[in-house]
Every structure is written in C-alpha cells, then in structure tokens.
Write an enzyme that holds these catalytic residues in place. Structure first.
Site, PDB file in Angstrom:
ATOM      1  N   ASP A 172      -5.587   2.923   8.377  1.00  0.00           N
ATOM      2  CA  ASP A 172      -4.395   2.184   8.030  1.00  0.00           C
ATOM      3  C   ASP A 172      -3.250   3.159   8.303  1.00  0.00           C
ATOM      4  OD1 ASP A 172      -2.500   0.399   7.241  1.00  0.00           O
ATOM      5  OD2 ASP A 172      -3.591  -0.262   5.469  1.00  0.00           O
TER       6      ASP A 172
HETATM    7  C1  BGC Z   1      -0.898  -2.306   6.444  1.00  0.00           C
HETATM    8  C2  BGC Z   1      -1.835  -2.803   7.525  1.00  0.00           C
HETATM    9  C3  BGC Z   1      -1.062  -3.032   8.792  1.00  0.00           C
HETATM   10  C4  BGC Z   1      -0.375  -1.735   9.186  1.00  0.00           C
HETATM   11  C5  BGC Z   1       0.430  -1.840  10.458  1.00  0.00           C
HETATM   12  C6  BGC Z   1      -0.085  -1.106   6.901  1.00  0.00           C
HETATM   13  O1  BGC Z   1       0.890  -0.797   5.987  1.00  0.00           O
HETATM   14  O2  BGC Z   1      -1.622  -1.985   5.287  1.00  0.00           O
HETATM   15  O3  BGC Z   1      -2.480  -3.983   7.115  1.00  0.00           O
HETATM   16  O4  BGC Z   1      -1.902  -3.508   9.802  1.00  0.00           O
HETATM   17  O5  BGC Z   1       0.506  -1.350   8.154  1.00  0.00           O
HETATM   18  O6  BGC Z   1       1.566  -2.595  10.283  1.00  0.00           O
END
Ligand code: BGC
Length: 734
Positions: A266
């Site tokens: 993540d």
């Molecule tokens: C989120 C993810 C997301 C990523 C990219 C993160 O903060 O938890 O689900 O895909 O950001 O935007």
C-alpha cells in the site's frame, strides 16, 4: 595463406549467423513463447541494477520497466469502482486531463448485495475495459477486507462480512478484469478492518479467525481467480507490518497458496529494507515522495527497495535469489499485461458500461422495510412527492479517499426521480447540510441549518408522500479512507429531521445512501426503508426504477445491521477489541463476526445478513440432499423448490447455511456455504440445485495448522436470510 582463408571464412560465417540472430526476436519478445520462458530470458539479460529498478515506484502510480530492453513500465490506477483520474507525476493534484472522466460503477458493498457472481463478472469486464483503454496495467482493487465493524470508514469499498460471499463475488470480478490484459490487485492483505491508526495498529487474533474469516476471500482470489497482483495492508499482524510480513506473504500467500504474482505495498506501507527484501514484498509504492530528485528525502531512488536494497545485495546480506524472485514476478506481470499477446484495446464510457453499472445498482438496492406496500409508487399515483435530504443531490462518486472518481456523468437520485415522475410532481427540500468540503468533519455546515430544517418540514407537510434521501457521505469521518466514523447514528441532525417530518406526514420512506449500517431510532415509525449504497453513474436511475416498480428489488444485505453499536461483536468487547489502545488491538470476538455472532449469541439484529424484500413473495420447499452419508472428498447435492407466489416477476437470492451441532471446537450457529440468485416469473416454480463440498465444512484446526472435517452430523438449512431459516436437513459425514 590457408590460415587467412579459414579466418576469412569464419568471419563471414560469423557475420551471417549474427545477422540472422539479430533478425530473430529474442525469446522475451516472442509472443509465441510461454510466459515463463520469456521471464527467464529477460531476466538473464539484466544486471542487478536493472532488476532492483523494477522493485520500486518511479512516480505516484507507476513503476519502472527496462527501457534498454523495451520492457514497458507498469501503470497503475485506483480503484475498486471506477478508474481514477490522472494525477501529476509526483503530487496528488489532478493532472487536468480532459479524457479521463470515467464510468462510476456501484461501490463494492452494492455489488456484494446483488448476490450475483455473474454480475460481478460483468462488472469486472467493464471496469477492466475502462482500465485497459486508459492504458493501465494494474487496477488497484477489488477490496475484500471483512466488515468487522460499522465504524470502518472504508467498508463501502469491500464485500461485506461473510468470507464465503466475498470469495464467490471476488473471483469473477478478477477474471473479468484480467481478461482485458489488466491485472486486478486484491487489497488490502490483510486485516485492514479499520482506518483508525491503520498505519501501525498491531492486530492480534487467533489462527482460526485469521484462516476462517479474514483470509478466505484472498485465498479464493489467488487459487480460483488467479489474481496477478495483491496489495499489502498498512497495519501490522503480530508485530510485523503486513506489507512485509513473513507469515502472510512468504508462508501463506507465496508458500501455501502458491501465488506467482506481485505483492505491491500500500502507498507508503514499507518500513524497512531488510524486511521488505526478505518478507515477500515485490514493488514498493509511496505517498509522500519527491521523486524528482534523488537528493530529496524519500526520493524514489531512496525507497527501501531501491538503493538501500541494492546495497544489501552487493554486500551479500540479502541473497541474489531474493532479487531474482522479485524481478521474475514483476516481469511475469508485465508479460501477462502490457506485453500480453493479442491484448484487447479496452473501451471507455460506453452505453454497455452504463447498462452494467445500472444493472448492478438495481440488483444491489435492498428493500429493508415495506409496510402497507408503500413501494412501488407507480407514476401518477401521487400528485406531490416531497424529496428531502442532501444525498438526493450530492455527488457521492467524489470523495472517500483513493476511490474518488472524476465521472463522465452521475445521475443524482433527484434527477432520476424527476425524470421518472415528472418535475411537476416532485418538490425538493435539502433539509440538512454537511460541510461543503470533503475534509470537513461531522460538524454541521455553515448553512443556516434551522431554516433548512423548517423548510423541509413545511415541504413534507404539504406532500402526499415523502422520500427522505439521506445517509452518510464521502467526507472524512463518514464513509471515507483515513478515518473511522465517530458515531453509529446518522450525522448532520438527520434523525431529528426524520422525527419532525413524521409528525407532519406519516407517509415517509427513508432511502439511505451509505456503505455502512446506521442506527435507526425511527425504524418503527417509517413505513418503508431502502438501502441504496453508493450507486455510481446510474444511481438516480436505479433508485427511480426500483421505487416506481419497473425493477423489482432483489438485493440482500452483505452485512448485519446491529440495533446499537454494542450489539456488534467487536464493540461488545470494549476498546481493546475496537479500535485498540493505539498500539495493539485484539479480535476478541474471534470467529464470531457478523451474523455468526448475532446467531450464536441470540442477539437480534436490526436487519440480518442476507436479508432483503421484494415486491413479490417466494415460497421455499423443504431442503433435501442427494444422500444421507458422505465421505470427506464428496460433494453434497442440495435441492429444494422455490415458487414465486406473487403477482410480479422477481429474483430471490436463496442461501444455504450449515452447522455442526456437536464438534470438538466451538462452531458458529450457522455459516453460509452456498447461495444462488434465482429469477422467477410470477407464479413460476423452479427446483433450485446447489453443491457443497464436504471439505468446505471444515474448521481451521489450530493444533494441526490445517483444515479438519470432523466426522458426525451436520445440519444444512435453506434460508432467505441468516435470520429466516425455511427448513433443515441433517447429514452424516464419515
Ligand atoms: C490506499 C489504497 C490505494 C492507494 C493508492 C492508499 O492510501 O489505501 O487502497 O490503492 O492509496 O491510491
């Protein structure tokens, strides 16, 4: 002389050989070669530095390819229910493109509520086409974190509280996306069941709860959906961050499940080079990076899996085999996507996609209450319909965090209703207002709330019928990433407003737009309640179609609605169980999540898992099995009749739950093991047939660390919800 001649001949032959070799495609570029051969060939051509480059971001949403070899970069995009707008290379600001307004599909709680895996496949195909058209290689979704508490700000992005339902729905979604040559990226692996302290909270739970409740949907995604990438979660499990967690990534995902794809962090989820290198992470992405200069702190070259990783490889602290494994996985993903032979081209914002979005929205809407046959309200029945509530007009495709969308269009509920009933029959009043900014908290807006309130009550007084369209929204501390809800009740004074409206008009339907359960102090006083989720571009049309009866509702709740928060399992054990003490959290309810808790503890939910009404009625025949006794490798064939006993065509999501009354370990009162969406014409009867594998009756045995089917009696029941069992049959497992 002879020597010279031989040398000349050799030189000529060499040149001929070289030329023909140059004309031949290298194996890694040859589409006819199997992916594994291409991976092996590409890898053999790359020095260590190029392999390390593959393992980390180069911008907010892309990671390196191998420019020298013509191997493309990987482009990623959020999210689960639409393809996010383009943002700048290195900041979260919009890039300002004019070709990136997408179709918004209903959020995944709605998809789960359809109980229709075929529709999930159609959803996957459509969103995959949009991602492909936008030249994405990885779509960052779907999310399958289990609904543990209604306070989780991100529940709307997930598929409910039941591991079996989520598993059945996630597999076809993945297959649909990936048939476009776009990788789905199932997230967030694992136990990201709340947003509060998500970056560090350390989850403690039993092996049984981990394997029986929180992992099955991910396992199905890998073993049945053959997903090509998976995203680690921010939180920790047993003291290790999940983006580099030995148990989750090495042992379970890559070991037991034989996942051959890529683990992506993540954004900003990596915390240590050695752990990232050794504990199963493949690509590191980030949130707060100035990647334009490697001198800047956290420039992309300074990522844990960039220069610091190379340094450990060079000193031998991390073996090169670890790098080769990561690079092979990343190359494999590139050959499966960007370099896939005959890759389709995708499509973007087309009538087909709108109709898929509409169909999912219509099939996912859940009719929770319908006294005196309040709905359907056919056109022409009432002179004046009052539509009250901010969510009737507010965009709900925008906000919520990373799943926010820039949409080509979004039909609001008010627009849908006006188009259906005619503007002369609709009168709108806002009634309440939330803050205008997505980041505003729960505080009331700066608008004059008293006058909004009074105007709405006045509007209600003069109408034949009231449709209150409220719920939550995508603001911070509502249904949004990065924070949990602050209270279980409806925000912005909606409960008070509903009570006031009821004093002047009894004909009130409450239509809730949300991805979460809410408290309903007015539940007995309103004749009709509809759960209408976040429905995407076609939301208003779907709502209008259901309310007027053109579409017969058939959605069922993918999670339980507790009467009060303390009735929910996680909350009933106090703060250490949710949200934790800011460092640790203990899942004290263990495997009794959702209806497993309500059923086993005999607590009545407000609305049960699997529940949802229709404009018709269904009669269930008695459940029967093909045999009485089964061995562990057999399948149980279950059948019963289902009759549409009403006057309109309709669909019913029938459910089969199982239980083991006498077991050596605690087993829940019942667990969902099969379901089917059955479409029946008015008056029609069908024999419904389903199969349950005996091995799926197993529990996770902590002593042996494996799944065990204990011989003895099992009871199977057919049901229209977890709280409405129609009949039972007992079988023996040998
Ligand atoms: C989120 C993810 C997301 C990523 C990219 C993160 O903060 O938890 O689900 O895909 O950001 O935007």
């Amino acid at each position: 002389m002879k020597k010279l001649k031989t040398t000349l001949l050799c030189l000529i032959a060499g040149t001929v050989l070289q030329t023909s070799a140059q004309n031949m495609n290298p194996i890694y570029l040859d589409n006819n070669q199997p992916v594994e051969k291409r991976v092996e060939d590409a890898l053999s051509r790359m020095p260590m530095e190029e392999k390390v480059e593959l393992c980390h971001a180069q911008s907010k949403f892309s990671s390196h390819g191998v420019p020298r070899l013509g191997i493309p970069e990987i482009w990623m995009s959020d999210g689960p229910h639409g393809v996010r707008e383009e943002i700048l290379w290195d900041s979260w600001s919009a890039a300002g493109w004019t070709n990136d307004s997408c179709t918004a599909y209903p959020a995944l709680t709605c998809l789960a509520a359809t109980f229709n895996p075929e529709l999930s496949h159609a959803y996957g195909v459509a969103i995959g086409e949009e991602a492909r058209y936008r030249r994405k290689d990885i779509l960052l979704g779907p999310g399958v974190n289990i609904y543990r508490t209604p306070m989780n700000g991100r529940n709307f992005e997930y598929m409910g509280e039941d591991p079996y339902l989520a598993s059945q729905m996630v597999v076809p979604y993945i297959q649909g996306v990936q048939q476009n040559g776009v990788s789905a990226c199932v997230k967030h692996f694992a136990l990201n069941n709340q947003e509060e302290w998500r970056g560090h909270i350390n989850v403690n739970l039993s092996d049984r709860a981990l394997h029986e409740i929180y992992l099955p949907a991910f396992k199905a995604a890998v073993e049945e959906g053959h997903v090509w990438s998976i995203m680690g979660s921010y939180n920790q499990l047993r003291g290790e961050h999940c983006c580099h967690n030995d148990l989750l990534l090495n042992k379970i995902l890559k070991g037991n499940w034989k996942f051959d794809g890529v683990v992506v962090t993540d954004w900003g989820g990596a915390h240590d080079t050695k752990q990232a290198a050794l504990n199963g992470l493949d690509i590191e992405m980030g949130s707060y990076t100035n990647g334009l200069s490697s001198k800047a702190k956290f420039g992309y070259e300074d990522y844990y899996l960039a220069k610091p990783f190379l340094a450990l490889l060079k000193t031998g602290e991390v073996p090169v085999s670890v790098l080769n494994d990561k690079a092979s996985r990343i190359l494999r993903l590139i050959f499966r996507t960007a370099m896939m032979p005959n890759r389709p081209y995708g499509r973007f914002v087309c009538p087909d996609h709108s109709s898929t979005a509409l169909k999912v929205a219509e099939e996912g809407i859940v009719l929770l209450k319908n006294d005196r046959q309040f709905f359907p309200v056919p056109t022409g029945k009432y002179q004046k319909i009052a539509v009250i509530g901010e969510n009737a007009t507010r965009s709900v495709t925008e906000g919520g965090g990373s799943s926010t969308l820039k949409v080509k269009y979004e039909v609001s509920p008010l627009e849908g209703l006006v188009a259906r009933y005619g503007k002369e029959h609709i009168v709108y009043s806002m009634g309440y207002a939330s803050g205008p900014s997505l980041y505003d908290r729960e505080e009331p807006s700066k608008m004059n709330t008293d006058s909004l309130f009074n105007a709405a009550v006045e509007t209600a007084k003069n109408a034949d019928v009231v449709c209150f369209i409220g719920g939550l929204n995508k603001n911070h501390f509502q249904d949004a990433e990065g924070g949990d809800r602050k209270s279980y009740g409806l925000p912005f004074g909606q409960d008070k407003l509903i009570e006031a409206i009821l004093k002047v008009n009894k004909n009130v339907a409450v239509i809730l737009i949300s991805g979460n359960a809410v408290a309903m102090p007015w539940v007995k006083d309103v004749p009709a309640i509809v759960q209408a989720w976040y429905l995407g571009s076609e939301g208003g049309n779907a709502i209008a179609n259901v309310l007027c009866g053109e579409t017969n509702p058939s959605g069922k709740l993918p999670f339980s609605f507790p009467v009060k928060l303390e009735d929910n399992a996680a909350h009933s054990f106090g703060k250490l169980s949710y949200p934790g003490d800011s460092i640790n959290e203990y899942y004290k309810e263990d495997i009794l999540v959702g209806y497993r808790w309500f059923d086993t503890k005999k607590i009545k939910p407000q609305f049960a898992f699997g529940y949802g009404l229709s404009y018709t009625t269904f009669e269930y025949g008695k459940i029967a099995t093909d045999k009485k006794t089964y061995s562990p490798d057999e399948a149980i064939r279950v059948s019963f009749t289902l009759k549409n006993t009403g006057k309109v065509d309709g669909a019913e999501a029938v459910q089969v739950y199982t239980s083991q009354p006498k077991a050596s370990v605690m087993r829940p009162e019942k667990e969902l093991k099969a379901f089917k969406k059955v479409f029946l014409k008015a008056g029609e009867t069908q024999t419904v047939e389903m199969e349950i594998k005996v091995k799926d009756l197993a529990f996770y045995n902590e002593a042996t660390q494996s799944w065990t089917v204990e011989p003895g009696e099992f009871v199977l029941c057919n049901a229209s919800s977890s709280a409405d069992v129609k009949s039972k049959v007992a079988i023996q497992v040998q």
